[in-house]
Design a protein around this motif. Structure first.
Motif, PDB file in Angstrom:
ATOM      1  N   GLU A  88     -28.447  -8.249 -10.395  1.00 46.43           N
ATOM      2  CA  GLU A  88     -27.474  -8.836  -9.470  1.00 46.43           C
ATOM      3  C   GLU A  88     -28.087  -9.032  -8.087  1.00 46.43           C
ATOM      4  O   GLU A  88     -27.863 -10.058  -7.437  1.00 46.43           O
ATOM      5  CB  GLU A  88     -26.243  -7.933  -9.374  1.00 46.43           C
ATOM      6  N   SER A 111     -30.310 -12.074  -7.991  1.00 49.91           N
ATOM      7  CA  SER A 111     -29.594 -13.354  -7.934  1.00 49.91           C
ATOM      8  C   SER A 111     -28.963 -13.601  -6.568  1.00 49.91           C
ATOM      9  O   SER A 111     -28.656 -14.744  -6.226  1.00 49.91           O
ATOM     10  CB  SER A 111     -28.504 -13.380  -9.019  1.00 49.91           C
ATOM     11  N   ARG A 112     -28.773 -12.547  -5.766  1.00 52.55           N
ATOM     12  CA  ARG A 112     -28.086 -12.686  -4.473  1.00 52.55           C
ATOM     13  C   ARG A 112     -29.037 -12.989  -3.318  1.00 52.55           C
ATOM     14  O   ARG A 112     -28.660 -13.671  -2.357  1.00 52.55           O
ATOM     15  CB  ARG A 112     -27.318 -11.398  -4.141  1.00 52.55           C
ATOM     16  N   ASN A 142     -22.776  -4.695  -0.772  1.00 49.90           N
ATOM     17  CA  ASN A 142     -21.922  -4.254  -1.874  1.00 49.90           C
ATOM     18  C   ASN A 142     -22.078  -2.741  -2.059  1.00 49.90           C
ATOM     19  O   ASN A 142     -23.184  -2.221  -2.083  1.00 49.90           O
ATOM     20  CB  ASN A 142     -22.325  -4.995  -3.160  1.00 49.90           C
TER      21      ASN A 142
END
Length: 257
Positions: A167, A170-171, A213
């Motif tokens: 993740e 991809s960010r 996050n």
């Protein structure tokens, strides 16, 4: 002049360094000798044409002049050939040095050959790249080339659960000279290029903003600032890996190597 020219030409060999002033002297002497020989030829033509009844050929002198021409031409051709050889050897050495660089830290830090090449290129131009002031907070920066400024690099490694690493991968949005790579299933390796000298706190805050996050707080973040290729000499890769293993989950650490 011919004897001086011959002596200088014999100094030039493919194996030894040739001072630039010797190369300049050889070329200037060659031009002067060729000009003088051309003047002699012009005078001979004038005498044979306009003053034929008074002109008497001197076979020994003519032979010497002809030999001077052949000798200087051959010496100069050999000299220029040796210079070409030296350039070829220098290029070969540069290519070998490049291959050696790729066998060092860049080869260890990235698996991708393209990333290794970009890493080496970044190391070579540490003094060439500059950026404009950041347009927005965070890692995103616009950049421009500016020869007088120093460029700084930051290596980063993120380690944790494979799903979180995927993740994060991809960010993260990178710029032209930055690199990120899935180094292993649960590990990311990357490189950031900076215009100005940045503090470890600035880089850490940039990662915290972009990876804001809560789930990412379980990852290990290791940052390594690089100001010179010399920083990467020695067994630095294993030192970095050892430091990463010693870190706690969720820890952000900057180390100087």
């Amino acid at each position: 002049m011919v004897e001086d020219f011959k002596g200088l030409c014999l100094v030039v060999t493919p194996e030894k360094h040739t001072p630039q002033d010797i190369i300049v002297d050889i070329r200037e002497l060659y031009k002067e000798i060729r000009d003088r020989l051309a003047e002699i030829k012009a005078i001979q033509s004038l005498l044979q044409g306009k003053y034929r009844q008074y002109y008497r050929r001197d076979s020994l002198r003519d032979k010497s002049i002809m030999e001077y021409g052949f000798l200087t031409k051959n010496l100069y051709s050999k000299f220029e050939y040796i210079l070409i050889q030296k350039q070829a050897l220098a290029k070969k050495k540069e290519e070998e040095d490049s291959r050696e660089e790729l066998k060092g830290f860049p080869f260890q830090w990235f698996h991708s050959k393209d990333h290794q090449v970009i890493f080496v290129r970044n190391l070579r131009i540490l003094n060439e790249l500059d950026y404009e002031a950041p347009s927005q907070p965070g890692i995103e920066e616009r950049r421009k080339v500016h020869q007088e400024k120093v460029r700084y690099l930051t290596l980063f490694c993120l380690k944790g659960e494979a799903g979180l690493i995927e993740e994060v991968y991809s960010r993260i949005k990178l710029r032209e000279h930055d690199i990120i790579e899935r180094y292993a299933q649960g590990e990311l390796h990357g490189l950031l290029a900076h215009l100005r000298e940045v503090t470890s706190d600035e880089v850490e805050r940039a990662f915290q903003r972009i990876l804001g996050n809560q789930a990412f707080s379980k990852l290990k973040y290791l940052l390594i600032p690089v100001q010179s290729p010399r920083d990467l000499h020695g067994d630095q890769f294993n030192l970095i890996k050892k430091t990463l293993e010693e870190m706690e989950d969720g820890e952000i650490r900057t180390i100087t190597i």
